[in-house]
Motif scaffolding. Structure first.
Motif, PDB file in Angstrom:
ATOM      1  N   ASP A   1       0.841  -1.210   0.000  1.00 48.98           N
ATOM      2  CA  ASP A   1       0.000   0.000   0.000  1.00 48.98           C
ATOM      3  C   ASP A   1       0.869   1.250   0.000  1.00 48.98           C
ATOM      4  OD1 ASP A   1      -2.317  -1.477  -0.054  1.00 48.98           O
ATOM      5  OD2 ASP A   1      -2.729  -1.265   2.109  1.00 48.98           O
ATOM      6  N   GLU A   2       1.909   1.253   0.855  1.00 48.49           N
ATOM      7  CA  GLU A   2       2.819   2.410   0.910  1.00 48.49           C
ATOM      8  C   GLU A   2       3.507   2.614  -0.429  1.00 48.49           C
ATOM      9  OE1 GLU A   2       5.599   1.986   4.115  1.00 48.49           O
ATOM     10  OE2 GLU A   2       4.081   2.309   5.651  1.00 48.49           O
TER      11      GLU A   2
ATOM     12  N   GLY B   1       1.073   3.905  -2.911  1.00 48.63           N
ATOM     13  CA  GLY B   1       0.761   5.306  -2.591  1.00 48.63           C
ATOM     14  C   GLY B   1       1.894   6.215  -3.002  1.00 48.63           C
ATOM     15  N   SER B   2       3.113   5.819  -2.806  1.00 44.52           N
ATOM     16  CA  SER B   2       4.237   6.670  -3.175  1.00 44.52           C
ATOM     17  C   SER B   2       4.415   6.669  -4.679  1.00 44.52           C
ATOM     18  CB  SER B   2       5.508   6.234  -2.455  1.00 44.52           C
ATOM     19  OG  SER B   2       6.263   5.338  -3.177  1.00 44.52           O
TER      20      SER B   2
ATOM     21  N   GLU C   1       1.928   6.517  -6.860  1.00 43.71           N
ATOM     22  CA  GLU C   1       0.865   7.382  -7.386  1.00 43.71           C
ATOM     23  C   GLU C   1       1.217   8.853  -7.207  1.00 43.71           C
ATOM     24  OE1 GLU C   1      -2.827   6.231  -5.565  1.00 43.71           O
ATOM     25  OE2 GLU C   1      -2.734   4.241  -6.473  1.00 43.71           O
ATOM     26  N   SER C   2       1.836   9.191  -6.041  1.00 45.10           N
ATOM     27  CA  SER C   2       2.192  10.598  -5.813  1.00 45.10           C
ATOM     28  C   SER C   2       3.329  11.048  -6.719  1.00 45.10           C
ATOM     29  CB  SER C   2       2.534  10.842  -4.336  1.00 45.10           C
ATOM     30  OG  SER C   2       3.677  10.122  -3.983  1.00 45.10           O
TER      31      SER C   2
END
Length: 195
Positions: A184-185, A188-189, A191-192
């Motif tokens: 997930d991390e 998430g990173s 995508e950013s």
């Protein structure tokens, strides 16, 4: 149960008394009774002595010789029946000559020894067949106790294995959650960074 002093055991096995005391301290010989001034119990149990001697041929032979005529009769009965007499059987002869050869025949029964010869040999030696039956019954009871003890050990091990497996399963669940959090991390990173 018959017991022996440290001196008795030393004489039977032809060793120094201090050697016997050392065996007692190391737990190789079980004792009962009050301790001497040196902290060593006064009496060695016959069962312990037989068990100890049976694990060592040198002491087994000496113990058998020390037991005397009862052991000789037991050996003769067993020999005539084609049974290799164990030291435990010989030492047991001090308690009951008739049962003694049969303390060690449990394995021989399964190896196909000749019961007819054993009966004939017992009769020739003047051994009562009831005593012979009692000896075999005692052997069977000893095997039954051994089985029960091993089943208890198995049950304990199965419980311990089950407990350990539960811990492994919990560790697996934790690892799965941690790996999911890591993913997930990472997602998430990623995508950013794209934005």
């Amino acid at each position: 149960m018959r017991t022996y002093t440290v001196n008795d055991v030393a004489q039977m096995l032809d060793v120094d008394q201090e050697t016997v005391r050392r065996w007692i301290r190391k737990g190789k010989l079980e004792t009962e009774g009050e301790e001497t001034s040196q902290g060593v119990p006064k009496k060695v149990t016959e069962e312990s002595l037989v068990t100890f001697a049976s694990s060592n041929k040198k002491y087994s032979e000496k113990l058998a010789g020390a037991i005397g005529t009862a052991a000789s009769a037991a050996t003769a009965v067993a020999g005539a029946a084609g049974i290799a007499t164990s030291s435990a059987a010989l030492a047991g002869a001090a308690t009951t000559a008739a049962a003694a050869p049969f303390l060690g025949i449990g394995g021989a029964i399964f190896a196909g020894f000749n019961i007819a010869k054993a009966i004939d040999a017992a009769r020739e030696q003047g051994v009562d067949l009831g005593d012979l039956a009692s000896g075999i019954a005692s052997t069977a009871e000893a095997y039954q106790r051994e089985i029960e003890e091993k089943r208890s050990q198995i049950a304990k091990l199965e419980f311990e294995i089950g407990t350990a497996q539960e811990k492994i399963d919990r560790c697996g669940e934790c690892l799965n959650k941690i790996y999911a959090a890591i993913m997930d991390e990472k997602n998430g990173s990623d995508e950013s960074q794209e934005a």
